[in-house]
Design a protein around this motif. Sequence first.
Motif, PDB file in Angstrom:
ATOM      1  N   LEU A   1     -59.026 -56.560 -23.714  1.00  0.00           N
ATOM      2  CA  LEU A   1     -58.988 -55.165 -23.248  1.00  0.00           C
ATOM      3  C   LEU A   1     -58.124 -55.016 -21.998  1.00  0.00           C
ATOM      4  CD1 LEU A   1     -60.067 -52.307 -23.731  1.00  0.00           C
ATOM      5  CD2 LEU A   1     -62.028 -52.886 -22.278  1.00  0.00           C
TER       6      LEU A   1
ATOM      7  N   GLU B   1     -56.342 -51.163 -28.018  1.00  0.00           N
ATOM      8  CA  GLU B   1     -57.415 -50.820 -27.082  1.00  0.00           C
ATOM      9  C   GLU B   1     -58.579 -50.200 -27.854  1.00  0.00           C
ATOM     10  OE1 GLU B   1     -58.126 -48.060 -23.093  1.00  0.00           O
ATOM     11  OE2 GLU B   1     -56.087 -48.442 -23.794  1.00  0.00           O
TER      12      GLU B   1
ATOM     13  N   THR C   1     -60.456 -52.854 -29.701  1.00  0.00           N
ATOM     14  CA  THR C   1     -61.306 -53.646 -28.806  1.00  0.00           C
ATOM     15  C   THR C   1     -62.604 -52.908 -28.504  1.00  0.00           C
ATOM     16  OG1 THR C   1     -59.287 -54.545 -27.819  1.00  0.00           O
ATOM     17  CG2 THR C   1     -61.351 -54.923 -26.646  1.00  0.00           C
ATOM     18  N   TYR C   2     -62.522 -51.586 -28.273  1.00  0.00           N
ATOM     19  CA  TYR C   2     -63.752 -50.816 -28.052  1.00  0.00           C
ATOM     20  C   TYR C   2     -64.652 -50.900 -29.291  1.00  0.00           C
ATOM     21  CZ  TYR C   2     -61.973 -48.717 -23.739  1.00  0.00           C
ATOM     22  OH  TYR C   2     -61.515 -48.513 -22.473  1.00  0.00           O
ATOM     23  N   ASN C   3     -64.066 -50.925 -30.480  1.00  0.00           N
ATOM     24  CA  ASN C   3     -64.855 -51.047 -31.704  1.00  0.00           C
ATOM     25  C   ASN C   3     -65.601 -52.392 -31.725  1.00  0.00           C
ATOM     26  OD1 ASN C   3     -65.466 -50.154 -34.565  1.00  0.00           O
ATOM     27  ND2 ASN C   3     -64.469 -52.092 -34.960  1.00  0.00           N
TER      28      ASN C   3
ATOM     29  N   TYR D   1     -68.866 -47.008 -26.772  1.00  0.00           N
ATOM     30  CA  TYR D   1     -67.688 -47.774 -27.207  1.00  0.00           C
ATOM     31  C   TYR D   1     -67.104 -47.202 -28.510  1.00  0.00           C
ATOM     32  CZ  TYR D   1     -68.461 -51.506 -23.770  1.00  0.00           C
ATOM     33  OH  TYR D   1     -68.576 -52.226 -22.617  1.00  0.00           O
TER      34      TYR D   1
ATOM     35  N   LEU E   1     -65.213 -43.951 -27.978  1.00  0.00           N
ATOM     36  CA  LEU E   1     -63.878 -44.201 -27.405  1.00  0.00           C
ATOM     37  C   LEU E   1     -62.908 -44.684 -28.486  1.00  0.00           C
ATOM     38  CD1 LEU E   1     -64.774 -45.923 -24.021  1.00  0.00           C
ATOM     39  CD2 LEU E   1     -63.535 -43.785 -24.289  1.00  0.00           C
ATOM     40  N   ALA E   2     -63.372 -45.597 -29.336  1.00  0.00           N
ATOM     41  CA  ALA E   2     -62.513 -46.117 -30.409  1.00  0.00           C
ATOM     42  C   ALA E   2     -62.091 -44.997 -31.353  1.00  0.00           C
ATOM     43  CB  ALA E   2     -63.245 -47.217 -31.178  1.00  0.00           C
TER      44      ALA E   2
END
Length: 763
Positions: A235, A247, A250-252, A270, A273-274
Motif C-alpha cells: 500500500l 491501491e 490492496t484495500y480489498n 476497506y 475504499l476499494a
Amino acid sequence: MFNGLRNRFWTVFILYFALLSTEEVCAQQKRLDSLRVLLNKSTVDSTRIRLLLILATEYNNVNPEQTVVFAEEALKLSQKNKDDYSEAGAYNQMGSAQQLLGYFNAANSYISKAEAIYLRLGKQKELGDTYTYYGNVAWGQGNHSKALEYCLKALEIREKINDKTGQALSITNIGVLYRVLNDYDRALMYLERALKIRESIKDEAGIATSYNNIGGVYEKKNEIEKAIAYQNKALDIHKKLGDRRNEGNTYNYLGIIAEKQGQLEKALEYHSLALEMRQALGDQTFIVASYNRLAKVLLLKKDYARAEYYLKMALESAQRIGARDRYTECLNTMHELSEAKGDFKMAMYYFKRYIAVRDSVFSLEKKRMVEEMNAKFSSDEKDRQLLVFKSQEELNKKEIDNKNLTLALVAIATIFMGVVAYMSFRKSRERAKINRQLQAQGELISIKNRELEEQKLQILKINEGLQEKNEQIEQASEELMQSNEEILAQRDNISQKNKQLNQVLELLESKSTKIESSIRYAQRIQTAMLPSKEQLKMALPHHFIMFRPKDIVSGDFYWLHKTTIHTFVAVVDCTGHGVPGAFMSLIGDAYLSLLIVQKGMTNPDDILLALDICIHRALKHEEKDNKNRDGMDISLVVLNNTQKTLEFAGAHQALYVVQNEKMQIFRGDKHGIAGNDLRPKKFTQHQILASEPTLCYLCSDGYQDQFGGPTNVKFGRKELANVLLKNSSLDLEPQKDALEADFDNWKGTHTQIDDVLCLGFKI
C-alpha cells in the motif's frame, strides 16, 4: 434515526478519502496534462503517434474508456503512415482497455490483430506482452487453464530474450493461478521468485504487486500477521506511485483479512475504499468482486437489506460482462443470505443455481436426491402454512407444538439436502483441482517435449554439418600431403606472421580497454566537478538542464555558486570535445572558483576579463614557440538575490530572456576567452530587471550548430530562440522534454557533431 446517522457517516467517510486521493494523483495528472499540451502542439505524425500511445498506456490505470479514445486515434495515424509496429501497439492498448471494461470478445479481437502483426515483424518482446494480454482476458472469463497456457507461452519468449521485467510478470501470473487452484506452497514459490527478479531490477511497481500477491497467499494460509505486513508494504508503494488500481486491490486484501479477524467495521471501511477506486477506474470485473465482499460483511453484521442490494448489483454486472467465477461466487453468497433470513425457498433456489453454474454435470442419483429433498421441503412448507393458519383460529398449545414440529422437519430436510449437495460439491471440486493440476503439468511436459524435439533437430543438423566438415578436412589433408616443401615453408611463415599479428591485436585490445577505462574514470571525475542536484535545487528551485556530451567526457560544463547576496550561473563551451575538451573544462572550473569563490569578484565583465588573462597564462600563450591556442566560450549570469536584478556578460554566447511571453536576446561579445587573440579585451555587461516572472536560458553552440532536417543544414540560433519561446509557457521539466524531442527530430539519423548543453531557470 440510527440508519440515517449511519448513512451520513459513510457519506462523510467517502468524501474524506476522496479528498486524500485527489492530492495523491495531482502529480500524475500534471504529467498527463503536460503530455496533452505536447500532443496539441505537435504536428509531426510520428511524434503524435508516440504521444498518443504513451497517453493510452497512462490512462489504462486511470480511465480505460479514455485509453480507447487515444488508442483509436493512434491506430488511424499508424495506418495512414503505414507504421505497422505502432498499429500493433494501438491494437494491444485497445484490447487491454476492453478487457478492463468487461468486453472480453472485443478484447480478444483487438489482441489477435496485434499478434498477427508482431509475428510478421518478428517482434519477440512485444509478442510476450501480447500473450500476457490474452491471459488477462482468459482470467477475466474464468478460463484458468487457458490463462495458464498463455502465461507459459509469454514466459518462454521472455526467457529467450532475457526480458527480466516480462519474466517477473509471467511468473507472477502463474503464481496467482496456483493460488486460485489452492496450491499455496507452489504459489509462494513462483511469487517469491518474481519478487527477487523485480528487486534485482529495482521495479518499484512490480515489487508492490508481488507484496500484494504474497500477502494474499499468506491470508489463505491463515498466517494473518505476515499477510497484513505484506499488504501494508504494498500500500505504501502504490500510494507513492499514484497507482489507484492496485491501491484499490490492496484495500480489498486488507478488508478480507479484517473479516477473518472479526473486525467487521474495519472490513467495511476497506471494501468501501476499494469499491470507490474501482468505480472511478471503471474496472467492471473488480467492481463485482467489491459488491460481493461488501455483501458478505453486511451479512455477518445481519444488515440483510444492504447486503441484498449489493448482491443484486453484483449478479447483474457479472452476468452482463460474462465473468463466470464472479457470478458463481455471488450466487453462493445470495444462497447464504436467503438462508440467514429464514427464506428457505429462495435459499434452495439460489443453491441450485450455484451448483448448476459451478458444476453443470450432476449424476442422476444426486439429481434424484435433490428433487426428493425439494419435494419434501415443498410438502412440509404447505403443512407449515396450514398449521399457522389453524393456530391463528384456535390459538391453543397443541397447534403451536405442531407448527414447531413442522419447522423442525423443514430444517432437518434442508440440512440433509445441504449436506448431500455439499459432499457432492466438495468431491467435484477436488476432482476439478486434480484435473487442473494434471492439465498444467501436462502443458509443462508438452512444452519440455517440444524443446527436446527442437534440440534433437538441432543436434542432427550439427552432426550433418560436422560430417560435411570432416569430409572437407580429409580432402584438404590429401591436398596438403601432395604439396611441396616450398608450400610447407610458406605455411610456417604465415603461421609465424599470424602469431605476431595476434600478439599485436591482443596488445591493441588491451591498450584500448585501458584507455576506455581511464576515460570512464575521467567521466566520474568530471561529473563530480559539476554542481550536485541538491546544490542546483537550493540555488535555482525552478530549472532544467539538457546535457548531451558527444563522447564519454565533455568540453561543455555548467558552473554554479551561491552566496547570501548573489547567485552565479555559467554555461561554458571549451575548445574541442572528448578528452581535450574535458581537460579544458577542469581548467575553466578551477579559475572560476578562484575568481568568484576565493577572490570574491561579482561583476560578470570583470570576471570574464580576469578569466581570459588566467587562461592565457595557464596555457603559456605568450611564448613564441607555443602553438597552443585553446580557449573557451562562456555566458555568465549574476543574480542579485535581494534587488531582483541580474547582470550578464558573454564571450561568443548569448542570454535568452522571456518576460510576459516576449523574448529578449542579450548577445555576448564577439571574442572568446583566450584563443588566438592575445590583445587586451573588453567585455560588455548587461543589466536586466527581474521584478516580474522571468525565464533565462544559457546554451552552448552544440544545439544550434547541429546538422539535420530534410536538407541537412544547421539548426540555427534563430530557430533555437523560436523553440525556447514556443515552450516557455510549459513547466520547466516539460520544456526540457520538448527541447530534447525537437533536437532528436532535427538530428534524425545524422551524427551528433558537438557537445550540447542548455540550462534554463525561472526567477
